[in-house]
Structure formats: C-alpha cells, structure tokens
Motif scaffolding. Structure first.
Motif, mmCIF file in Angstrom:
data_model
loop_
_atom_site.group_PDB
_atom_site.id
_atom_site.type_symbol
_atom_site.label_atom_id
_atom_site.label_comp_id
_atom_site.label_asym_id
_atom_site.label_seq_id
_atom_site.Cartn_x
_atom_site.Cartn_y
_atom_site.Cartn_z
ATOM 1 N N VAL A 184 12.159 1.543 7.707
ATOM 2 C CA VAL A 184 11.929 1.989 9.109
ATOM 3 C C VAL A 184 11.053 1.127 9.896
ATOM 4 C CG1 VAL A 184 12.274 3.881 9.000
ATOM 5 C CG2 VAL A 184 9.412 3.100 8.577
ATOM 6 N N ASP A 185 10.755 1.390 11.671
ATOM 7 C CA ASP A 185 10.011 -0.057 11.952
ATOM 8 C C ASP A 185 9.192 1.281 12.680
ATOM 9 O OD1 ASP A 185 11.859 -1.593 12.755
ATOM 10 O OD2 ASP A 185 13.487 0.269 14.557
ATOM 11 N N GLN A 186 8.431 2.693 12.716
ATOM 12 C CA GLN A 186 7.572 3.041 12.433
ATOM 13 C C GLN A 186 7.588 4.271 12.008
ATOM 14 O OE1 GLN A 186 6.914 3.981 17.092
ATOM 15 N NE2 GLN A 186 7.894 5.958 16.866
ATOM 16 N N VAL A 187 6.213 4.497 11.585
ATOM 17 C CA VAL A 187 6.092 6.211 11.002
ATOM 18 C C VAL A 187 5.024 6.887 11.457
ATOM 19 C CG1 VAL A 187 5.083 6.685 8.924
ATOM 20 C CG2 VAL A 187 6.309 4.812 8.614
ATOM 21 N N ALA A 188 4.993 8.018 11.999
ATOM 22 C CA ALA A 188 4.057 9.299 12.716
ATOM 23 C C ALA A 188 3.534 9.541 11.764
ATOM 24 C CB ALA A 188 4.741 9.319 13.750
ATOM 25 N N ALA A 189 2.087 10.279 11.849
ATOM 26 C CA ALA A 189 1.904 11.292 11.035
ATOM 27 C C ALA A 189 2.143 12.741 10.803
ATOM 28 C CB ALA A 189 0.194 11.054 11.565
ATOM 29 N N ALA A 190 2.581 13.118 10.117
ATOM 30 C CA ALA A 190 1.561 12.972 8.173
ATOM 31 C C ALA A 190 2.893 12.455 7.914
ATOM 32 C CB ALA A 190 0.787 13.898 8.480
ATOM 33 N N ALA A 191 3.062 11.899 7.092
ATOM 34 C CA ALA A 191 3.813 11.158 6.352
ATOM 35 C C ALA A 191 2.664 10.172 5.022
ATOM 36 C CB ALA A 191 4.838 10.443 6.537
ATOM 37 N N GLY A 192 4.176 10.092 3.884
ATOM 38 C CA GLY A 192 3.943 9.126 3.199
ATOM 39 C C GLY A 192 4.652 7.971 3.635
ATOM 40 N N VAL A 193 4.232 6.320 2.927
ATOM 41 C CA VAL A 193 4.765 5.302 3.640
ATOM 42 C C VAL A 193 3.978 4.798 2.796
ATOM 43 C CG1 VAL A 193 3.344 5.133 5.787
ATOM 44 C CG2 VAL A 193 5.323 3.105 5.137
ATOM 45 N N LYS A 194 5.496 2.978 2.429
ATOM 46 C CA LYS A 194 4.269 2.295 1.751
ATOM 47 C C LYS A 194 4.591 1.117 2.763
ATOM 48 C CE LYS A 194 6.205 0.749 -2.286
ATOM 49 N NZ LYS A 194 4.883 1.185 -3.112
ATOM 50 N N ILE A 195 3.046 0.315 2.567
ATOM 51 C CA ILE A 195 3.173 -0.403 4.134
ATOM 52 C C ILE A 195 3.072 -2.124 3.185
ATOM 53 C CG2 ILE A 195 1.321 -1.903 5.660
ATOM 54 C CD1 ILE A 195 0.254 1.623 6.069
ATOM 55 N N ALA A 196 4.079 -3.067 3.341
ATOM 56 C CA ALA A 196 3.652 -4.259 3.120
ATOM 57 C C ALA A 196 3.118 -5.270 4.132
ATOM 58 C CB ALA A 196 5.480 -4.278 3.256
ATOM 59 N N LEU A 228 1.103 -1.491 0.228
ATOM 60 C CA LEU A 228 -0.283 -0.170 -0.094
ATOM 61 C C LEU A 228 0.948 1.329 0.008
ATOM 62 C CD1 LEU A 228 -2.525 -0.985 2.671
ATOM 63 C CD2 LEU A 228 -2.751 -1.324 0.737
ATOM 64 N N ASP A 229 0.224 2.173 -1.076
ATOM 65 C CA ASP A 229 1.098 3.284 -0.769
ATOM 66 C C ASP A 229 0.078 4.534 -0.334
ATOM 67 O OD1 ASP A 229 3.521 2.615 -2.083
ATOM 68 O OD2 ASP A 229 2.803 4.158 -4.123
ATOM 69 N N ALA A 230 0.707 5.041 1.066
ATOM 70 C CA ALA A 230 -0.623 5.595 2.134
ATOM 71 C C ALA A 230 0.153 7.088 2.458
ATOM 72 C CB ALA A 230 -1.065 4.796 2.814
ATOM 73 N N VAL A 231 -1.153 7.760 2.818
ATOM 74 C CA VAL A 231 -0.779 9.136 3.650
ATOM 75 C C VAL A 231 -1.176 8.741 4.731
ATOM 76 C CG1 VAL A 231 -0.695 11.145 3.843
ATOM 77 C CG2 VAL A 231 -1.255 10.362 1.203
ATOM 78 N N MET A 232 -0.521 8.977 6.484
ATOM 79 C CA MET A 232 -0.562 8.647 7.419
ATOM 80 C C MET A 232 -1.056 10.563 8.566
ATOM 81 S SD MET A 232 0.059 5.566 8.861
ATOM 82 C CE MET A 232 -0.645 6.709 10.635
ATOM 83 N N TYR A 233 -2.469 10.398 8.113
ATOM 84 C CA TYR A 233 -3.205 11.657 8.365
ATOM 85 C C TYR A 233 -3.222 11.816 10.194
ATOM 86 C CZ TYR A 233 -7.848 9.590 7.622
ATOM 87 O OH TYR A 233 -8.151 8.736 7.676
ATOM 88 N N ASP A 234 -3.376 10.659 10.674
ATOM 89 C CA ASP A 234 -3.278 10.808 12.184
ATOM 90 C C ASP A 234 -2.295 9.543 12.920
ATOM 91 O OD1 ASP A 234 -4.142 11.479 14.879
ATOM 92 O OD2 ASP A 234 -5.853 10.737 14.341
ATOM 93 N N GLY A 235 -2.035 9.521 14.307
ATOM 94 C CA GLY A 235 -1.132 8.675 14.977
ATOM 95 C C GLY A 235 0.028 7.929 14.511
ATOM 96 N N VAL A 236 0.391 6.574 14.822
ATOM 97 C CA VAL A 236 1.138 5.966 14.160
ATOM 98 C C VAL A 236 0.595 4.830 14.027
ATOM 99 C CG1 VAL A 236 3.244 5.110 15.567
ATOM 100 C CG2 VAL A 236 2.681 7.837 15.843
ATOM 101 N N VAL A 237 2.059 4.070 12.334
ATOM 102 C CA VAL A 237 1.732 2.708 12.143
ATOM 103 C C VAL A 237 3.149 1.657 12.691
ATOM 104 C CG1 VAL A 237 2.248 3.234 10.057
ATOM 105 C CG2 VAL A 237 1.513 1.637 11.013
#
Length: 736
Positions: A440-452, A391-400
């Motif tokens: 990376v281990d984690q991504v916090a908002a706001a950021a573009g991220v690729k999720i596998a 998934l190419d996604a935009v994180m706009y809240d919280g952390v994954v």
C-alpha cells in the motif's frame, strides 16, 4: 429497549396532518424504543427503526404482508413494499425522496423516522431529492474519515484462552504455533466493522457506528511479561481481561488488573470456558444471554457461582462489576461477559460491548489528523525475502507513507532511514503469522503494518517508530525524542550477575522483570544472538552460579559454542521465558543442594544424649556406656561435653557407636546405642544419668544457624537452638 425478533406492529393511519393509531402489520426484525406506542401520535423521532442484522438475515428485512383496512391507506402499504424492495436491492435508495412521493409530510416523516432514523427535507428546506441525514446516538458521519480504529489489548493468565478467543474471531489458529501454547510476543489483528457485524448479528448494526472496527493486540499472559502487557495496556484504548470461569483470578490476572488500573485503561471481563460448566448444553455462536436462558437450572446455578466469584474478586480489586446486560453505567461498572472460545457463545456479546463502549465513550479520542506524522511501536524485526530486515509494527497515531523518513529505536543508537515499502496483512490475518501481504502507499492509525526500509538490522522490537514529516527541520528533535523513550526502557544491571540475551527489546524487558522477581542479578543484558564475548563476560563472574548465559529465543554463534565447551559457563536457552527462568533456578538450587550436602558431610551435627542407668560396660580406656539419643544426630569421631554454668566442659572423644552389636557411623533421635568414649572414667568424670552434648565448633554453629537451618531435621534444629541458648547465656555473641 425491547428487541422484537418476529414482527413489529406499526399500526398507523393518516388523517390530514396528524397520525393516529391504526393497524398495519409489518413482518420484519426491528427495535421498538420505550414510549413508542404512547407517543406515536406526537411523531417523536426516532420512534422505531430497522436494526440491520448479519448478511444471512439481510433478506429477512423484506416486508412480506402489509395488510390494510378502512383506516389504513393503500398508499402506505404500497410505499412500505417499495421501501422494502429498495432496502434489499440498494439501501441508499431508501433515502431517495422519489420513494416517498405522494405521501403527506407527517406520513413521510413517520415512515423515515420509524425505519431509517432519518427525516425528509421539505421543499422549502432544499430543492434536492436527497434526504438530509440526522445524526442518531451520537453518530457524526462528517468525522468518520478522521477516526482511527480503537486498539484493544487482550490480557489475562496463562491458558485462560486469550489467543483462542481471538482465533475464534479471526478464524485462524495462531495459538497452535505458539511455543508452550503461550503467546511470546505481542501480535496485532485488525477486525473490520463489517466482520464484527456479521459475527454479532442483530447486536451490532453498522449504521450505528462510524468507527472502522477494532484492532486487537494479543499480549502474553505469564507474569514474566508484565512489561509487555504494560505496554499493551498503555497502547490500548480499551482492554479485554480474559478469565477462566473455573479458575477465577490467578496471580497474573491480578497483575493485569494492576496494569489496567495504573494505565487507566477501561476494560471488560470475558469469563471464558462457560462450555465446561457441568451440564452445559452448547448453543454454537449464540449471544450468551440467549444461550444462558436455554440452559438447565442446575447448569445456570453452577455457572452463576463461578461468575459471582469473579465479580467478588473484581470488588476486592475496588471495581464494581456485574453481568454486562445488567450494567446501566459502564463508566462506573465493569461488564462481565460469559463466553466460550470453543463454541463462540458470547463472542457476539464481547464484540458488541467493545464496539458500543468505543463508540459511546472514546469516539473523540479516536480522531486523528490524516496528515499527521505517524507514531508506532515495533512488534518484531523480521527478515523478509526481497526486503531484508523489516519491522512489524502497530501504528497508533498519524500516518506513514512510502518514501517517509522514519526514526526507529536501535541497539546502539536510533536508526534513521526511508520507507521503501508498506505491507499490510489481509483482514483478520495475524501479522505475526501472515504469509501474504498487500503493498500500500500509506497506512493510517490504528493498524498493524510491515515496514520495509534500509538499515533496519539494528532496529529493536519494542522500540518506538516516528515519522519525520520535515527532515530538514525536525530530524534532530525526533531523534532526541526516540532516545528519551529508549532511555526509559533500559534494563538495570549490576556488578555481579548473569548474562541475558533476547530476541527483542520487549523480551529483554520481560526477562529482566522475571529475573528481578526471582532475585537473580543481571550483569549484562542485550538483544541479539549469543556471541563469544558473552561467554567471556559470563566467565568473569565471582559466584559459580552466575557463570551462566540465559538466552530467550536466540541462536548461539558457532564460535560461542566452542567457547562454551572450553569453559564452565552454563547456557540456558528456551523460547518460553518462564520455563527458561525456572530451568536456571532449578540449576542454582541443585548447585546449592550439592554444596550443602558437601558441607553437611563435613560439619558437626548437633546431638543430645543421656547415659542410661545400669548400662556401664567399661569404666575407662575407653569408657563404654549405653545411651539414649534424646535429640539430634549423634556422629562418630566427635567430641562430647557437659554443660556446667552455661559453659561446656569436654569429657572426651566418641570413638565408636554400636547398635544391636553392629558398628554404625551415627544414631538418631529415639535410638539406644552403646558408645565408646576416649578420655573419661565412669564414676569420676561421668556418671550414669549424665546428659552429654556433641561439642559444636563456633564456626560450625554459625553455618548451621545462618545457612543450613532449612537443611537439617527439625529435632536437629531444636538441639542446635538449645545448645546456642546455653552458650549465649554466658556469651551473647557466641556463634553470630
């Protein structure tokens, strides 16, 4: 606020515990706030301070010639030079109390307030050698770690330069790879504060900001992308509306304005392509006001005309606007920033305004819970070597985090899976075009991220992504939330219409929007490649024009290709949505035109003629007379009649037409021809001077009026209306 580009005169000396006017000259770049010279003796903080500029200009902060006289202590000059050295070598050391040893308290306070916006603690306040920082202009360093990057949506009309403007900022060329030079999907680009400061130069001092930068969402510009832009607007904290300074507002610009109004998203206007102004002398990379003032009077006048047209259009849309440097209240007025994506003129200003507005008015909204469950929107589902569907996604809240359970909107139902890897693009890289990702281990908002993660094949672009922090407790609730959100994105279908296939949910919505505007009904709409079942469904359409499949950016499976060849189903595929819809509309129009031509060949056309005096060539069997066509088209083998009391009386059948001795099939308005009429006798049934009409069957009259009125000539339509008026005087419902 006055910008001093060459030198700032501090002019101070010490007398006991007070500071009065003296004459120390410091060569540097700085900011002098209003009232500084008047109130210097009052030690009002902050009286003047350094303004950090780009890295190239960093060395210019060195104080090169501090002069002193009887009113200026040598000590002050020595400390100024020492502060300068530490500033260049290690800016943090300028806040060390050791640098200020030996100064009286008022002088130390003046020095630190003047250059760094900080005030030293006295010994009774702290035993530490460190200076206590005092927040300036609302900056709160304590919360910086909890602030996310503001999300900026870039909106505007096709070809007005949205992607080109971002290309200039990120130094890439994403637009070169776009189909039809139009952005077909939302993309995300992170621009850190350091880069913004480097581009903006003295306009952006990183010390004034604790927001980490800006995350740009590049949205498609054509009107068919209304839904995607709406999502971009809703997802964004602030927006740039890009307008070609020469073209001004276009329909898609107005639509973007409507989206921003409905979502309540604050925005600035980038009046792009100022370099195309006749007589413009480009000043590469300069702030726009500086470049503007260096232009000829004629060039400025021409640009002003276009800028005030844009400001007038904003006023028509109920927005008060002005050139950004004239705006005193950005909460009530829209700032218009002249800019050129080609020469970078005004780019520093755009970034400055975005950062300034975000810091000033949105800082509280940027606060996030570092431990909160992440929320994102899928931009695209992409196959990645070694990971499968990602998934190419935009994180706009919280952390994954890696290992988190996530729920993603899927084709049939929400997908529940576990994050296997998180990949981020490099700084300034566009996530859609990035080739090298950092794990990376984690991504916090706001950021573009690729999720596998496993089982993402059925995930849909445009769908929500939600992290489930406590699966055993919250999983069912989150699944229901995702289902509810997907329900809002469903495409309306009808019992009759075309089949639509698209590569993403967002594209599917955009297709539905475009087809709705074109009044094209949709029978079935799905994400995915064209399959045999799609052909079978399209073949069941009742209308020939609906036997069609419209595929946006999708492949056709081999079985479906063979089925298409064996049926009358038409396939339209393209990777530019508006072109796809235009192609289908052109096909439908061509089909209708062919059908209408066939009908017109068979239908009786209206005609009105007058028998000419002294032009009777034969009285009967058949009667041959000369006539003038008053209006309409006189066709051979048609019945002709006269009106008596609003009722037609047939006089015979037209069996021949001759024009200048040649047989013809028809004669148009204004021509004189001889005609043969089977049935009447001249002098008894018809006489010279009579007006004859082609007798139109009622069914034909109805088709002509209701379906073909735009296909016949103006004089034919006038003849038809006159014929209908006569018939409806006797029967008001005739031909309806």
């Amino acid at each position: 606020m006055t910008l001093c580009s060459a030198s700032v005169v501090v002019d101070a000396h010490c007398e006991g515990s007070r500071v009065s006017i003296g004459d120390v000259r410091v060569n540097t770049i700085g900011i002098v706030k209003p009232g500084y010279w008047d109130r210097l003796s009052d030690l009002r903080p902050v009286t003047a301070r350094f303004n950090r500029v780009s890295k190239r200009a960093w060395s210019n902060r060195t104080i090169t010639n501090c002069t002193h006289n009887r009113n200026t202590p040598r000590q002050l000059c020595a400390v100024l030079e020492q502060v300068s050295r530490h500033t260049v070598e290690d800016p943090v050391q300028t806040r060390n109390r050791a640098v200020l040893k030996g100064l009286t308290a008022p002088l130390a306070s003046l020095l630190t307030d003047t250059f760094f916006g900080v005030r030293p603690m006295t010994n009774d306040q702290s035993q530490s050698d460190d200076l206590a920082l005092e927040t300036d202009a609302g900056v709160d360093a304590a919360t910086s770690s909890g602030l996310r990057t503001p999300i900026v949506a870039v909106l505007g009309h096709v070809d007005h330069g949205k992607t080109s403007l971002l290309d200039e900022i990120r130094g890439s060329a994403v637009s070169d790879g776009e189909s039809g030079a139009i952005t077909q999907h939302i993309g995300a680009t992170a621009v850190p504060l350091e880069t913004i400061s480097s581009i903006a130069g003295e306009l952006v001092n990183p010390d004034d900001f604790d927001l980490p930068g800006l995350l740009f969402i590049d949205t498609p510009g054509h009107h068919s992308f209304s839904t995607l832009r709406s999502r971009g607007g809703a997802l964004a904290d602030i927006a740039i509306l890009v307008v070609d300074v020469n073209d001004g507002f276009q329909p898609q610009t107005e639509e973007a304005i409507d989206i921003l109004q409905r979502t309540g998203t604050p925005f600035v206007v980038a009046a792009n392509k100022v370099d195309t102004t006749p007589g413009w002398n480009p000043q590469e990379g300069d702030p726009i006001r500086q470049s503007y003032e260096s232009q000829s009077d004629r060039a400025r006048e021409r640009l002003d005309e276009n800028l005030y047209q844009i400001i007038g259009d904003l006023s028509d849309a109920n927005f008060s606007a002005d050139l950004y440097w004239r705006v005193t209240d950005f909460q009530k007025n829209i700032g218009v920033v002249p800019v050129s994506a080609m020469t970078s003129e005004g780019v520093p200003d755009v970034l400055t305004v975005l950062m300034g507005l975000s810091q000033r008015f949105m800082k509280s909204e940027m606060e996030v819970d570092a431990s909160g469950a992440g929320v994102a929107t899928v931009l695209e589902v992409v196959e990645e070597r070694g990971f499968g569907a990602t998934l190419d996604a935009v994180m706009y809240d919280g952390v994954v985090k890696e290992g988190d359970t996530i729920v993603v909107g899927g084709v049939n139902e929400p997908v529940v899976t576990e994050v296997r890897a998180l990949l981020q693009p490099r700084e300034l890289a566009e996530i859609r075009t990035e080739q090298q990702f950092q794990r990376v281990d984690q991504v916090a908002a706001a950021a573009g991220v690729k999720i596998a993660a496993p089982d993402l094949d059925d995930a849909m672009a445009g769908a929500p992504v939600r992290v489930v922090r406590h699966p055993e407790r919250d999983l069912d609730r989150v699944i229901e939330e995702v289902k509810a959100e997907l329900a809002q994105l469903e495409v309306e279908t009808e019992d009759e219409g075309v089949v639509v296939k698209a590569d993403t949910l967002g594209s599917l919505e955009a297709m539905a929007t475009a087809l709705k505007e074109a009044e094209v009904p949709i029978l079935r709409a799905e994400v995915g490649d064209v399959a045999p079942r799609d052909v079978a469904i399209a073949e069941t359409a009742n209308e020939e024009e609906h036997e069609a499949i419209l595929g946006f950016n999708v492949d056709v499976l081999s079985d479906a290709e063979s089925d298409l060849e064996a049926t009358t189903v038409q396939l339209f595929d393209d990777d530019v949505i508006y072109q796809l819809v235009d192609d289908y509309e052109s096909y439908v129009q061509e089909q209708k035109r062919a059908q209408q031509e066939t009908v017109l060949d068979k239908i009786v056309r209206p005609a009105h003629v007058r028998i000419l005096d002294d032009h009777t060539f034969r009285q009967s069997d058949p009667a041959v007379v000369g006539v003038e066509v008053l209006s309409g088209t006189l066709q051979n083998n048609r019945n002709v009649a006269v009106f008596e009391n609003s009722q037609t009386e047939r006089v015979g059948n037209l069996s021949g037409i001759q024009q200048q001795g040649d047989d013809v099939d028809e004669a148009r308005k204004g021509t004189r021809v001889s005609i043969a009429i089977d049935g009447p006798t001249v002098g008894r049934d018809i006489v010279e001077g009579d007006e004859l009409w082609t007798e139109i069957p009622e069914k034909h009259a109805k088709i002509l009026e209701q379906e073909l009125s735009t296909e016949i000539r103006v004089d034919e339509l006038e003849t038809l209306n006159a014929y209908l008026d006569e018939r409806r005087n006797r029967d008001p419902f005739w031909g309806k």
